[in-house]
Design an enzyme around this catalytic site. Structure first.
Site, short mmCIF file in Angstrom:
data_model
loop_
_atom_site.label_atom_id
_atom_site.label_comp_id
_atom_site.label_asym_id
_atom_site.label_seq_id
_atom_site.Cartn_x
_atom_site.Cartn_y
_atom_site.Cartn_z
N LYS A 109 -17.84 -29.73 -20.80
CA LYS A 109 -16.52 -30.64 -20.66
C LYS A 109 -15.86 -30.47 -22.04
CE LYS A 109 -18.63 -33.86 -17.57
NZ LYS A 109 -18.27 -32.99 -16.37
N CYS A 110 -15.87 -29.33 -22.74
CA CYS A 110 -15.13 -28.86 -23.80
C CYS A 110 -13.98 -28.11 -23.54
CB CYS A 110 -16.17 -28.02 -24.69
SG CYS A 110 -15.44 -27.50 -26.30
N GLY A 111 -12.88 -28.24 -24.34
CA GLY A 111 -11.67 -27.55 -24.62
C GLY A 111 -11.73 -25.90 -24.41
N THR A 161 -14.39 -24.43 -22.89
CA THR A 161 -15.50 -24.31 -21.78
C THR A 161 -14.69 -23.18 -20.78
OG1 THR A 161 -16.33 -26.45 -21.81
CG2 THR A 161 -16.60 -25.18 -19.89
#
Length: 170
Positions: A43-45, A47
């Site tokens: 759920k990371c920018g 990803t």
């Protein structure tokens, strides 16, 4: 020994880690492979771009001796909230990852995984030894020694030449 134990290992091949199902994996299985170790999060920018490029690199170089070892980590704004198996399923289904997705770990602090203590000791980064964010990458040679460390903003394809050189295909 406790949390302040020193890291005396000389090679990543001396470590045993858990896979996403909790089984032991001895990293000596990756001797004679060039390894890219990455702490991942779903759920990371970073990803989408990282998983997409990691899969592309793996597909391009797996038959030439590249292995990617992905370690889910929930230490950065809780961006890997699920179980280890959910993290593995996410990477394999959504991004067609064929490389190993290991059990969730900590990369910083007193409870950091021993393999990450080793990696950080061998190559400190911009902020010292601590991992700054998701998708920090470590390139490891065939003997298990850390060659280089890359920050989260370095896309996997940007290190392709370093990988080719480590593989001996430059």
């Amino acid at each position: 020994m406790g949390a302040l134990q020193s890291v005396s290992e000389k090679s990543i091949h001396e470590f045993t880690v858990k896979d996403a199902k909790g089984r032991d994996v001895n990293l000596s299985a990756y001797k004679d492979k060039v390894i890219l170790v990455v702490n991942v999060a779903s759920k990371c920018g970073f990803t989408n771009s990282n998983y997409t490029q990691l899969t592309e690199l793996y597909n391009r170089y797996k038959d030439k001796g590249l292995e990617i070892l992905a370690f889910p980590c929930n230490q950065f704004l809780k961006q890997e909230p699920g179980t280890s198996q959910e993290a593995e399923e996410f990477a394999c289904v959504r991004y067609k990852a064929e490389y190993p997705i290991f059990g969730k770990i900590r990369v910083n602090g007193p409870n950091a995984a021993p393999v990450y203590k080793f990696l950080k000791k061998m190559k400190s980064g911009f902020l010292g030894s601590r991992i700054k964010w998701n998708f920090t990458k470590f390139l490891v040679d065939k003997e298990g020694h850390v060659i280089q460390r890359y920050g989260p903003t370095t896309p996997p394809l940007a290190i392709e030449n370093d990988i080719k050189e480590a593989l001996g295909k430059a």
